[in-house]
Design an enzyme around this catalytic site. Structure first.
Site, PDB file in Angstrom:
ATOM      1  N   SER A  27       6.454 -11.172   2.415  1.00  0.00           N
ATOM      2  CA  SER A  27       5.970 -12.196   3.291  1.00  0.00           C
ATOM      3  C   SER A  27       6.701 -13.371   3.330  1.00  0.00           C
ATOM      4  O   SER A  27       6.931 -13.869   4.231  1.00  0.00           O
ATOM      5  CB  SER A  27       4.717 -12.595   2.436  1.00  0.00           C
ATOM      6  OG  SER A  27       3.792 -11.767   2.664  1.00  0.00           O
ATOM      7  N   ARG A  31       8.834 -15.459   6.585  1.00  0.00           N
ATOM      8  CA  ARG A  31       8.910 -16.766   6.801  1.00  0.00           C
ATOM      9  C   ARG A  31      10.176 -17.419   6.810  1.00  0.00           C
ATOM     10  O   ARG A  31      10.474 -18.444   7.768  1.00  0.00           O
ATOM     11  CB  ARG A  31       8.015 -17.295   5.977  1.00  0.00           C
ATOM     12  CG  ARG A  31       6.402 -17.101   6.325  1.00  0.00           C
ATOM     13  CD  ARG A  31       5.539 -17.048   5.135  1.00  0.00           C
ATOM     14  NE  ARG A  31       4.093 -16.821   5.345  1.00  0.00           N
ATOM     15  CZ  ARG A  31       3.430 -15.761   5.463  1.00  0.00           C
ATOM     16  NH1 ARG A  31       4.040 -14.731   5.356  1.00  0.00           N
ATOM     17  NH2 ARG A  31       2.187 -15.645   5.644  1.00  0.00           N
ATOM     18  N   GLY A 101       2.839  -6.169  10.672  1.00  0.00           N
ATOM     19  CA  GLY A 101       1.740  -6.916  11.070  1.00  0.00           C
ATOM     20  C   GLY A 101       1.980  -8.453  11.093  1.00  0.00           C
ATOM     21  O   GLY A 101       1.834  -9.230  11.961  1.00  0.00           O
ATOM     22  N   SER A 174      -7.204 -14.670   6.311  1.00  0.00           N
ATOM     23  CA  SER A 174      -5.943 -14.055   6.578  1.00  0.00           C
ATOM     24  C   SER A 174      -5.073 -15.234   6.795  1.00  0.00           C
ATOM     25  O   SER A 174      -5.131 -16.133   7.452  1.00  0.00           O
ATOM     26  CB  SER A 174      -6.072 -13.282   7.884  1.00  0.00           C
ATOM     27  OG  SER A 174      -4.904 -13.193   8.561  1.00  0.00           O
ATOM     28  N   GLN A 176      -2.163 -14.533   7.734  1.00  0.00           N
ATOM     29  CA  GLN A 176      -1.396 -14.119   8.973  1.00  0.00           C
ATOM     30  C   GLN A 176      -1.993 -15.072  10.027  1.00  0.00           C
ATOM     31  O   GLN A 176      -1.372 -15.711  11.108  1.00  0.00           O
ATOM     32  CB  GLN A 176      -1.391 -12.804   9.511  1.00  0.00           C
ATOM     33  CG  GLN A 176      -0.705 -11.899   8.533  1.00  0.00           C
ATOM     34  CD  GLN A 176      -0.667 -10.385   8.978  1.00  0.00           C
ATOM     35  OE1 GLN A 176      -1.525 -10.061   9.742  1.00  0.00           O
ATOM     36  NE2 GLN A 176       0.154  -9.606   8.200  1.00  0.00           N
ATOM     37  N   ASP A 325      -3.177  -6.289  -0.598  1.00  0.00           N
ATOM     38  CA  ASP A 325      -2.273  -5.181  -0.390  1.00  0.00           C
ATOM     39  C   ASP A 325      -2.010  -4.290  -1.571  1.00  0.00           C
ATOM     40  O   ASP A 325      -1.411  -3.435  -1.700  1.00  0.00           O
ATOM     41  CB  ASP A 325      -0.883  -5.830  -0.321  1.00  0.00           C
ATOM     42  CG  ASP A 325      -0.672  -6.765   1.221  1.00  0.00           C
ATOM     43  OD1 ASP A 325      -1.495  -6.371   2.173  1.00  0.00           O
ATOM     44  OD2 ASP A 325       0.064  -7.685   1.378  1.00  0.00           O
ATOM     45  N   LYS A 352      -5.472  -2.636   8.106  1.00  0.00           N
ATOM     46  CA  LYS A 352      -4.003  -2.513   7.648  1.00  0.00           C
ATOM     47  C   LYS A 352      -3.381  -1.434   8.360  1.00  0.00           C
ATOM     48  O   LYS A 352      -3.705  -1.036   9.160  1.00  0.00           O
ATOM     49  CB  LYS A 352      -3.994  -2.419   6.037  1.00  0.00           C
ATOM     50  CG  LYS A 352      -4.902  -3.553   5.405  1.00  0.00           C
ATOM     51  CD  LYS A 352      -4.088  -4.966   5.617  1.00  0.00           C
ATOM     52  CE  LYS A 352      -4.900  -6.137   4.989  1.00  0.00           C
ATOM     53  NZ  LYS A 352      -4.295  -7.546   5.389  1.00  0.00           N
ATOM     54  N   ARG A 356      -7.096   1.732   5.015  1.00  0.00           N
ATOM     55  CA  ARG A 356      -6.798   2.106   3.571  1.00  0.00           C
ATOM     56  C   ARG A 356      -8.100   2.448   2.663  1.00  0.00           C
ATOM     57  O   ARG A 356      -7.681   3.188   1.645  1.00  0.00           O
ATOM     58  CB  ARG A 356      -6.080   0.816   2.904  1.00  0.00           C
ATOM     59  CG  ARG A 356      -4.667   0.763   3.673  1.00  0.00           C
ATOM     60  CD  ARG A 356      -4.015  -0.481   2.798  1.00  0.00           C
ATOM     61  NE  ARG A 356      -2.667  -0.518   3.244  1.00  0.00           N
ATOM     62  CZ  ARG A 356      -1.654  -1.387   3.043  1.00  0.00           C
ATOM     63  NH1 ARG A 356      -1.885  -2.591   2.607  1.00  0.00           N
ATOM     64  NH2 ARG A 356      -0.212  -1.192   3.896  1.00  0.00           N
TER      65      ARG A 356
HETATM   66  C1  S3P Z   1       0.522 -11.344   5.084  1.00  0.00           C
HETATM   67  C2  S3P Z   1      -1.092 -11.485   4.825  1.00  0.00           C
HETATM   68  C3  S3P Z   1      -2.006 -10.307   4.647  1.00  0.00           C
HETATM   69  C4  S3P Z   1      -1.285  -9.160   3.750  1.00  0.00           C
HETATM   70  C5  S3P Z   1       0.115  -8.798   4.564  1.00  0.00           C
HETATM   71  C6  S3P Z   1       1.008 -10.006   4.615  1.00  0.00           C
HETATM   72  C7  S3P Z   1       1.340 -12.341   5.186  1.00  0.00           C
HETATM   73  O1  S3P Z   1      -2.550  -9.800   5.925  1.00  0.00           O
HETATM   74  O2  S3P Z   1      -2.124  -7.864   3.872  1.00  0.00           O
HETATM   75  O3  S3P Z   1       0.627  -7.688   3.892  1.00  0.00           O
HETATM   76  O4  S3P Z   1       2.570 -11.937   4.889  1.00  0.00           O
HETATM   77  O5  S3P Z   1       0.772 -13.387   5.936  1.00  0.00           O
HETATM   78  P1  S3P Z   1      -3.784 -10.565   6.357  1.00  0.00           P
HETATM   79  O6  S3P Z   1      -3.286 -11.961   6.971  1.00  0.00           O
HETATM   80  O7  S3P Z   1      -4.189  -9.730   7.543  1.00  0.00           O
HETATM   81  O8  S3P Z   1      -4.717 -10.519   5.221  1.00  0.00           O
END
Ligand code: S3P
Length: 451
Positions: A27, A31, A101, A174, A176, A325, A352, A356
């Site tokens: 993550s 970023r 994702g 989330s 994300q 995760d 995911k 999962r």
């Molecule tokens: C992440 C947020 C999570 C996580 C993904 C990484 C991130 O997803 O499952 O592996 O780096 O912001 P979600 O925002 O869909 O929960």
């Protein structure tokens, strides 16, 4: 999708031991590349995860005119020549997020702020994952998005610029979604605010101030970001700690294999990523933190894990986003724990890299576990050992493949894990590190690979 690749994993020959460092946090690696590319000036990043997902993010910025120097052969250190918030160039081809994702959801926010149109796609798995959760807020901010099923699925084309500030009240917990809106908010005409149903990982909020952009988090959880004309490359290098989501595989393996004692170095213990430790501690694991310290804006520690008789647990719903995760490998732990393990409120696991809940239920059941799939989780009754001697499908999902390799350490016979090549998205050296602590796992030869 990352199809192919078969792992053969079987009962550990003896206790696991060793002192290892897992790769950098996925993550944070995404970023760091994003903010450094958008900053004015040159940023050095160390501890970068050179997995396929993060390389896809780096490639997207290179496709839009950002120069990146790799400082070592392993690609864990890099120097990014930022082009400024308004310096990206329109790409001359479709941007490809691969399996990632986080890359595509966060890039949606950044691309919404650009005065050019861009099209983003991904692999077969990513093209099935919902995008509406990020497309809706950036449309409300003024971006135009075209794509399959009204923009809910990739590929999507984003035409941005001239964004309005919004207050986004997210329906899903989330990071994300939150990060997408905040990154778009850098380009908005006023203060952007986000609320989420439960707090999620806050790496975006912690990292933006390193680039000179404060983020306010109020006591009621409201996150506020003001627009800006520039992000500034930090004077010091951005340091990325080791990924707790990768460490968790070995922590569970060491908990399960009798007599084991391992140390995992410099692991992120940010509370918003630390749900896995709360769950596994609640199951009776023996984890000890040493040398708690800070790496950049993030808390880290060395984690010593010794084997212990795990028992079942009814997972606290508040821990679900903080361990989101890690559930594939926590399911493996539960399948070999004493008693009943119940997980609810985790329907996000179905969207995911694979579904999962379904993928782990099918794989663990094939290997002899007692697991009942629920719409939003699972009920697992632990056994002393899995029977093994099974072929299971990781569905091109890195975490399913690694979770089943861990489960196999307490099976009576080998488990063949197919479509496991996706391990390279987040943990390219998983097999080497696993072998170094004594786990019984290897890549299959060509003639062992058929499902
Ligand atoms: C992440 C947020 C999570 C996580 C993904 C990484 C991130 O997803 O499952 O592996 O780096 O912001 P979600 O925002 O869909 O929960």
């Amino acid at each position: 999708m990352n199809v192919g690749g078969t792992l053969i994993a079987g009962p550990a020959a003896g206790p696991l031991s060793g002192d290892i460092t897992v790769p950098g946090d996925k993550s944070m690696s995404h970023r760091a590349v994003m903010l450094a590319s958008l900053a004015d000036g040159v940023t050095e990043i160390h501890g970068f995860l050179p997995g396929e997902d993060n390389l896809a993010t780096a490639k997207m910025f290179m496709d839009m005119g950002v120069n990146i120097d790799w400082l070592n052969d392993e690609k864990t250190s890099l120097r990014i020549h930022g082009v400024g918030l308004h310096g990206l160039k329109a790409p001359d081809h479709v941007l490809d997020a691969g399996n990632a994702g986080t890359c595509v959801r966060l890039m949606t926010g950044i691309l919404a702020g650009q005065r050019f149109a861009s099209t983003v796609t991904g692999d077969a798995s990513l093209c099935k994952r919902p995008m509406k959760r990020v497309v809706d807020p950036i449309r409300r901010m003024g971006a135009t998005v075209d794509g399959t099923e009204d923009g809910n699925f990739l590929p999507i084309t984003i035409s941005g610029g001239d964004l309005h500030a919004i207050h986004h009240i997210s329906e899903v917990a989330s990071a994300q979604v939150k990060s997408c809106v905040l990154l778009a908010g850098l380009y908005a005409d006023g203060d952007t605010k986000v609320n989420e149903p439960k707090p999620t990982r806050d790496h975006t909020e912690r990292m933006l101030p390193l680039f000179g952009q404060p983020v306010d988090v109020a006591a009621d959880g409201t996150i506020t970001l003001s627009p800006t004309d520039e992000l500034k490359a930090p004077d010091a290098a951005v340091l990325i700690p080791a990924d707790p989501s990768s460490a968790c595989f070995f922590a569970v393996a060491a908990s399960l294999v009798e007599g084991s004692d391992i140390t995992l170095n410099s692991i992120g213990i940010n509370p918003r990523r630390d749900g896995w430790r709360r769950v596994i501690n609640g199951m009776g694991a023996n984890l000890k933190l040493d040398h708690e310290r800070a790496v950049g804006e993030e808390p880290v520690a060395d984690i010593r894990v010794s084997s212990g008789g795990l028992h079942g647990l009814h997972v606290d719903p508040n821990d679900v986003p903080d361990a989101i995760d890690e559930f594939p490998v926590l399911f493996a732990a539960a399948a070999l724990a004493d008693g009943e393990f119940i997980l609810e409120n985790a329907e996000e696991l179905r969207v995911k890299e694979s579904d999962r809940i379904a993928a782990m239920a099918a794989a663990l059941r094939a290997a002899g576990a007692d697991i009942e799939e629920r719409r939003d989780g699972a009920i697992i009754h632990g056994l002393a050992a899995l029977s093994g001697n099974a072929d299971v499908d990781a569905h091109g999902d890195h975490r399913i493949a690694m979770a089943m390799a861990v489960a196999a350490q307490r099976a009576r016979a080998d488990i063949r894990i197919h479509n496991a090549a996706a391990i390279a998205t987040s943990f390219p050296n998983f097999v080497t590190l696993a072998q170094s602590i004594g786990m019984n796992v290897r890549w299959a030869d060509d003639n062992e690979m058929s499902l």
